[in-house]
Design a protein around this motif. Structure first.
Motif, PDB file in Angstrom:
ATOM      1  N   GLY A   1       0.885  -1.234  -0.030  1.00 39.17           N
ATOM      2  CA  GLY A   1       0.049   0.129   0.074  1.00 39.17           C
ATOM      3  C   GLY A   1       0.902   1.217  -0.284  1.00 39.17           C
ATOM      4  O   GLY A   1       2.000   1.206   0.175  1.00 39.17           O
ATOM      5  N   ALA A   2       0.090   2.683  -0.456  1.00 34.63           N
ATOM      6  CA  ALA A   2       0.885   3.668  -0.449  1.00 34.63           C
ATOM      7  C   ALA A   2       1.756   4.164   0.876  1.00 34.63           C
ATOM      8  O   ALA A   2       1.086   3.973   1.944  1.00 34.63           O
ATOM      9  N   GLY A   3       2.583   4.676   0.647  1.00 36.58           N
ATOM     10  CA  GLY A   3       3.707   5.020   1.810  1.00 36.58           C
ATOM     11  C   GLY A   3       4.289   4.151   2.464  1.00 36.58           C
ATOM     12  O   GLY A   3       4.911   4.467   3.631  1.00 36.58           O
ATOM     13  N   ALA A   4       4.248   2.793   2.246  1.00 40.82           N
ATOM     14  CA  ALA A   4       4.842   1.952   3.100  1.00 40.82           C
ATOM     15  C   ALA A   4       6.340   1.991   2.949  1.00 40.82           C
ATOM     16  O   ALA A   4       6.898   2.415   1.938  1.00 40.82           O
ATOM     17  N   ASP A   5       7.138   1.278   3.868  1.00 42.77           N
ATOM     18  CA  ASP A   5       8.537   1.496   3.922  1.00 42.77           C
ATOM     19  C   ASP A   5       9.284   0.001   4.423  1.00 42.77           C
ATOM     20  O   ASP A   5       8.856  -0.265   5.460  1.00 42.77           O
ATOM     21  N   LEU A   6       9.900  -0.509   3.277  1.00 41.67           N
ATOM     22  CA  LEU A   6      10.437  -1.706   3.686  1.00 41.67           C
ATOM     23  C   LEU A   6      12.044  -1.854   3.575  1.00 41.67           C
ATOM     24  O   LEU A   6      12.606  -1.172   2.298  1.00 41.67           O
ATOM     25  N   ASP A   7      12.728  -2.046   4.451  1.00 41.44           N
ATOM     26  CA  ASP A   7      14.107  -2.203   4.532  1.00 41.44           C
ATOM     27  C   ASP A   7      14.748  -3.331   4.887  1.00 41.44           C
ATOM     28  O   ASP A   7      14.682  -3.786   6.096  1.00 41.44           O
ATOM     29  N   ALA A   8      15.743  -3.718   4.051  1.00 42.66           N
ATOM     30  CA  ALA A   8      16.179  -5.030   4.385  1.00 42.66           C
ATOM     31  C   ALA A   8      15.492  -6.088   4.763  1.00 42.66           C
ATOM     32  O   ALA A   8      15.609  -6.965   5.559  1.00 42.66           O
ATOM     33  N   SER A   9      14.211  -6.383   4.139  1.00 38.26           N
ATOM     34  CA  SER A   9      13.101  -7.302   4.422  1.00 38.26           C
ATOM     35  C   SER A   9      13.067  -8.368   3.475  1.00 38.26           C
ATOM     36  O   SER A   9      13.176  -8.068   2.198  1.00 38.26           O
ATOM     37  N   VAL A  10      12.334  -9.362   3.630  1.00 37.38           N
ATOM     38  CA  VAL A  10      11.976 -10.527   2.852  1.00 37.38           C
ATOM     39  C   VAL A  10      10.396 -10.928   3.024  1.00 37.38           C
ATOM     40  O   VAL A  10      10.346 -11.180   3.971  1.00 37.38           O
ATOM     41  N   VAL A  11       9.772 -10.711   1.863  1.00 40.30           N
ATOM     42  CA  VAL A  11       8.378 -10.884   1.866  1.00 40.30           C
ATOM     43  C   VAL A  11       7.941 -12.102   0.982  1.00 40.30           C
ATOM     44  O   VAL A  11       8.540 -12.007  -0.149  1.00 40.30           O
ATOM     45  N   TRP A  12       7.488 -12.988   1.285  1.00 41.11           N
ATOM     46  CA  TRP A  12       7.077 -14.044   0.635  1.00 41.11           C
ATOM     47  C   TRP A  12       5.721 -13.876  -0.274  1.00 41.11           C
ATOM     48  O   TRP A  12       5.136 -12.964  -0.026  1.00 41.11           O
ATOM     49  N   ALA A  13       5.472 -14.961  -0.766  1.00 38.94           N
ATOM     50  CA  ALA A  13       4.570 -14.579  -2.048  1.00 38.94           C
ATOM     51  C   ALA A  13       3.082 -14.412  -1.316  1.00 38.94           C
ATOM     52  O   ALA A  13       2.646 -14.974  -0.339  1.00 38.94           O
ATOM     53  N   ASP A  14       2.372 -13.780  -2.072  1.00 32.92           N
ATOM     54  CA  ASP A  14       0.700 -13.596  -1.839  1.00 32.92           C
ATOM     55  C   ASP A  14       0.458 -12.987  -0.414  1.00 32.92           C
ATOM     56  O   ASP A  14      -0.661 -12.865   0.103  1.00 32.92           O
TER      57      ASP A  14
ATOM     58  N   LYS B   1      11.469  -3.533   8.980  1.00 33.88           N
ATOM     59  CA  LYS B   1      12.899  -3.343   8.871  1.00 33.88           C
ATOM     60  C   LYS B   1      13.543  -4.626   9.364  1.00 33.88           C
ATOM     61  O   LYS B   1      13.307  -5.221  10.514  1.00 33.88           O
ATOM     62  N   GLU B   2      14.413  -5.037   8.623  1.00 35.72           N
ATOM     63  CA  GLU B   2      14.998  -6.615   8.629  1.00 35.72           C
ATOM     64  C   GLU B   2      14.284  -7.381   9.189  1.00 35.72           C
ATOM     65  O   GLU B   2      14.426  -8.265   9.901  1.00 35.72           O
ATOM     66  N   ALA B   3      12.904  -7.554   8.636  1.00 32.25           N
ATOM     67  CA  ALA B   3      11.910  -8.364   8.782  1.00 32.25           C
ATOM     68  C   ALA B   3      11.611  -9.634   7.817  1.00 32.25           C
ATOM     69  O   ALA B   3      12.299  -9.505   6.739  1.00 32.25           O
ATOM     70  N   ILE B   4      11.341 -10.602   8.166  1.00 32.66           N
ATOM     71  CA  ILE B   4      10.924 -11.913   7.276  1.00 32.66           C
ATOM     72  C   ILE B   4       9.322 -11.859   7.398  1.00 32.66           C
ATOM     73  O   ILE B   4       9.010 -12.186   8.554  1.00 32.66           O
ATOM     74  N   VAL B   5       8.634 -12.036   6.337  1.00 32.11           N
ATOM     75  CA  VAL B   5       7.156 -12.144   6.206  1.00 32.11           C
ATOM     76  C   VAL B   5       6.871 -13.586   5.503  1.00 32.11           C
ATOM     77  O   VAL B   5       7.363 -13.535   4.193  1.00 32.11           O
ATOM     78  N   GLY B   6       5.896 -14.360   5.934  1.00 34.35           N
ATOM     79  CA  GLY B   6       5.742 -15.352   4.981  1.00 34.35           C
ATOM     80  C   GLY B   6       4.682 -15.317   4.139  1.00 34.35           C
ATOM     81  O   GLY B   6       4.122 -14.244   3.696  1.00 34.35           O
ATOM     82  N   CYS B   7       3.970 -16.203   3.833  1.00 32.20           N
ATOM     83  CA  CYS B   7       3.038 -16.384   2.433  1.00 32.20           C
ATOM     84  C   CYS B   7       1.688 -15.942   3.060  1.00 32.20           C
ATOM     85  O   CYS B   7       1.531 -16.365   4.369  1.00 32.20           O
ATOM     86  N   ARG B   8       0.939 -15.376   2.131  1.00 34.38           N
ATOM     87  CA  ARG B   8      -0.544 -14.938   2.743  1.00 34.38           C
ATOM     88  C   ARG B   8      -0.760 -14.387   3.978  1.00 34.38           C
ATOM     89  O   ARG B   8      -1.719 -14.485   4.529  1.00 34.38           O
TER      90      ARG B   8
END
Length: 832
Positions: free
Chosen positions: A296-309, A319-326
């Motif tokens: 979404g608008a204005g979001a900020d992602l730094d050194a992070s890994v975001v999985w599918a969907d 910040k330096e986060a890992i986010v799983g699927c769905r």
């Protein structure tokens, strides 16, 4: 060409990411790690691939099918049990008709495997280990090869004292089918722990090829983050599909069918998968965005890994986060450094997941809430759980009641329901707090707990096994630092846990989803009724009380407010010794001592011994494990000399056998032992290995050189109380004074220097030290010990701090100082 791919990993240390998928399927740059491995094999001509499956095999099979899409032929093999790495290969022995590669399906590398193949062929090797150099070799097998590449030394997962190189085993092997008869069928068998040591022992065709390139074992969440950072920085050669959008501050690599707003701001390299939607005003820095992700608008992602969907709301911050699927992150949600949000979680509007906290699959965090501990169980422990002295950390900062409860549950889960465990502590309130939290965790795992309350460590160790106990936990304030608390863990024999036991408990501790008891099966808490009785009876039976009584000895004992004061005075009373006791009470405020306070206590003891004309004086440490000596002339006997004095008394007893000491102890001991026909066994410096040696047959006495003495005739553990009684017995029988024994010991100049050394340089320094010692007499029991004509030098990495120790002994003080200076400078140079 053929290859065997190990793809049965559970990924325990990667949880909660691996709760719903096997480890080889964890995404790396938006593709399963196993896919990168298969593509690497295809590039280097390996197209007939046998994939070994164990955990959630259908996920792997459904994704890759027959391998045709990757241009390889895949055959899957499902195992009903874990046969180990070599046992898995033995399982398909009939399919392997030519030299074949073995590789893990969950590592990241760009090695040129063809060069390994050529090396293997040219050397005529039976087995070739693929080797590389790393900054921290502890988690791997350390290897030394000669000029032809033949393996000359190999050790799996060493301690720092055993790290003789920074060249490690990568878990990639080229094997000839002729190696398979060395592997037994139908039972667990491992390449690095069993097969390779066997080949090395028999001297048959074991080679190592040191390969240049990128390699990382992606075994932990920290390694997973680091691997993505390396990938984005271009440290590994890996194809990243998509068009490039270059900005002044970075580069977007965007895969097909993704829509990116024109004002999306990029820092560094960012990888974006297929079918993504990224709205206006988003900032992306050094991150990986999976397929089908909406931001979404204005979001900020730094050194992070975001999985599918996954959907990320407006103004969300990662910040330096890992986010799983769905996963659904609502507007203004925040994920702080090191946090992990697993598959299908929901984080509400304005909610915050704090640093290092994990959310396991299917969890929900309500709007505006702040998650400060993992939803399954406590906070992340940021380093190796066990040290040389058990589990050590800052009280109420690193080791908290929450931490202790989680540790108790993990230890209880390891032992199993209805196991019986002892707990004890020193007199400090902080130790009581942590011990009670440990008890809560143990009870929640269905374990029966016998609480000895405040008790000396030797009493706890002696009690173990008498009533069916499976282990014990002792909590103490560190004797060196009053801010630090130690948790000592013992097995059913009273020994420290083995490295394998520690690893198993640490894996349970990190998994966080260990089983807990049902309400009707919660453990029972009791007070063991006979612990002191057992110790007292065994103590008096083992010691020659008659000899001590006849000697009419007068001694001074400083109990140092230790729990030994609860039992030792009555034992000495049975022995007829005239005693003057100092500090024979419990005082929580004085459990820890500074170095200055310790030295002042010794001086005071020495003064009193001289004033009252006592035969000797003893200072006991707060755990009642170590003792420090003062002779009858009021002289403090230095620790290294005290060890030689006590061992001389032990060797004078006329019993055959040997004594054990660390590699740091003077070689004067060998000269002394030779006159008595006694053997000397050199040991590693860690307490675990010193205690373990005392359990070997024929061991008369073992000492650590810093106040610890073990007389296995009573119990194979450090015990200050029994050591004092045994010294009294030997002095009485031999009719000597301590100062006479001390004066008779030949003295060499022994010097010690501690040198700062970064963790990531220790392996390199050890390798350089071994290379520097070529052609000299070398001992590799612990560190690198180099012998010269009349001296020796020991280079030993510290297991717990960023230091190297240099020990030098020489008959000539000036030569010793010169050697110390030379090797200090060498260590500094080897660090670069």
């Amino acid at each position: 060409m053929q290859a065997v791919v190990m793809a049965g990993g559970f990924g325990t240390r990667l949880r909660p990411l691996t709760c719903m998928i096997p480890k080889p399927m964890v995404p790396m740059a938006n593709r399963p790690m196993l896919e990168h491995v298969l593509k690497l094999l295809k590039r280097h001509g390996f197209d007939e691939l046998h994939v070994m499956l164990l955990y959630q095999p259908e996920i792997i099979q459904n994704y890759f099918r027959d391998g045709d899409a990757l241009g390889v032929h895949l055959r899957y093999w499902r195992l009903d049990q874990d046969l180990g790495t070599a046992g898995c290969v033995k399982f398909i022995e009939r399919e392997l008709h030519e030299p074949f590669l073995v590789i893990s399906g969950d590592l990241l590398t760009d090695f040129d495997l063809r060069t390994v193949w050529e090396f293997h062929r040219q050397q005529g090797a039976l087995a070739t280990m693929v080797l590389t150099r790393v900054s921290n070799p502890l988690p791997y097998g350390v290897v030394i090869v000669d000029a032809e590449g033949r393996v000359t030394r190999f050790l799996e997962k060493p301690s720092w004292g055993e790290v003789f190189s920074d060249t490690v085993n990568t878990g990639i092997y080229l094997l000839d089918p002729a190696v398979l008869p060395y592997i037994p069928a139908g039972r667990p068998f491992d390449f690095s722990k069993q097969l390779f040591p066997l080949l090395l022992q028999e001297g048959v065709g074991l080679y190592g090829a040191v390969v240049q390139g990128y390699w990382r074992d992606v075994g932990t969440l920290g390694e997973y983050r680091a691997a993505h950072a390396d990938l984005l920085e271009g440290k590994i050669t890996l194809h990243l599909p998509g068009r490039r959008i270059t900005q002044e501050s970075g580069e977007l690599v965007v895969d097909e069918d993704s829509q990116i707003a024109e004002d999306v701001y990029c820092e560094g390299r960012v990888l974006i998968g297929r079918r993504c939607r990224i709205a206006s005003g988003v900032r992306l820095a050094r991150s990986i965005i999976g397929d089908g992700v909406e931001i979404g608008a204005g979001a900020d992602l730094d050194a992070s890994v975001v999985w599918a969907d996954t959907a990320i709301g407006e103004e969300a911050r990662l910040k330096e986060a890992i986010v799983g699927c769905r996963v659904r992150l609502a507007d203004d949600a925040e994920l702080q450094e090191g946090s992990v949000v697993a598959d299908e979680c929901v984080v509400g509007t304005g909610a915050v997941v704090r640093s290092q906290v994990k959310m396991w699959p299917h969890k929900r965090l309500e709007d505006g809430a702040a998650l400060t501990t993992s939803l399954i169980w406590g906070e992340q422990w940021g380093r190796s759980l066990f040290s040389a002295y058990g589990i050590t950390g800052l009280c109420n900062i690193e080791i908290t009641p929450e931490f202790a409860a989680r540790l108790g549950t993990a230890y209880g889960a390891y032992l199993g329901p209805q196991a019986y465990v002892l707990t004890s502590r020193d007199a400090h309130p902080a130790s009581r707090m942590i011990k009670r939290a440990l008890i809560s965790g143990l009870l929640s795992a269905g374990v029966k707990v016998g609480d000895l309350r405040t008790a000396p460590v030797p009493v706890v160790r002696y009690e173990l096994g008498k009533e069916g106990e499976r282990g014990a936990l002792h909590v103490r304030l560190s004797p060196f630092d009053q801010r630090v608390v130690d948790i000592q863990c013992f097995d059913h024999t009273g020994a420290a846990l083995s490295a394998q036991q520690e690893q198993a408990i640490e894996q349970l501790f990190q998994r966080e989803d260990f089983p807990r008891a049902q309400p009707g099966q919660v453990g029972e808490l009791i007070t063991p009724p006979r612990a002191l009785e057992y110790y007292r009876a065994g103590f008096l039976k083992a010691i020659d009380g008659a000899a001590i009584r006849e000697a009419n000895l007068k001694i001074i004992i400083d109990y140092a407010v230790s729990s030994a004061a609860l039992i030792f005075p009555s034992l000495l009373g049975e022995l007829g010794v005239e005693i003057i006791s100092l500090n024979a009470y419990l005082n929580p405020a004085k459990v820890s001592k500074t170095t200055h306070e310790f030295q002042e206590a010794l001086k005071q003891l020495a003064h009193i011994v001289l004033t009252v004309k006592a035969d000797m004086g003893f200072l006991i440490d707060t755990g009642a494990e170590k003792v420090f000596l003062v002779d009858n002339r009021g002289k403090v006997i230095p620790n290294d000399l005290a060890l030689l004095v006590v061992l001389e008394l032990a060797m004078q007893q006329g019993r055959p056998g040997r004594v054990g000491v660390p590699v740091t102890v003077s070689r004067v001991l060998e000269e002394m032992a030779a006159t008595h026909g006694i053997g000397v066994q050199r040991l590693r410096t860690t307490p675990r290995h010193i205690v373990a040696a005392s359990r070997e047959p024929g061991m008369l006495c073992v000492g650590d050189g810093v106040g610890g003495f073990i007389f296995p005739e009573f119990q194979p553990a450090f015990d200050a109380m029994y050591a004092i009684a045994k010294i009294l017995e030997m002095v009485a029988r031999q009719q000597v004074q301590l100062h006479q024994r001390a004066r008779a010991v030949t003295s060499y100049a022994t010097l010690h220097q501690r040198i700062p050394c970064a963790w990531d340089k220790k392996g390199k320094v050890m390798r350089m030290a071994l290379e520097d010692a070529q052609g000299k007499q070398v001992e590799l029991i612990d560190g690198v010990k180099v012998f010269r004509d009349d001296s020796w030098v020991l280079l030993l990495p510290d297991p717990d701090e960023a230091y190297f120790h240099v020990w030098v002994e020489s008959q000539h003080p000036r030569a010793g100082r010169s050697l110390l200076k030379t090797y200090t400078e060498k260590i500094q140079q080897w660090q670069g």
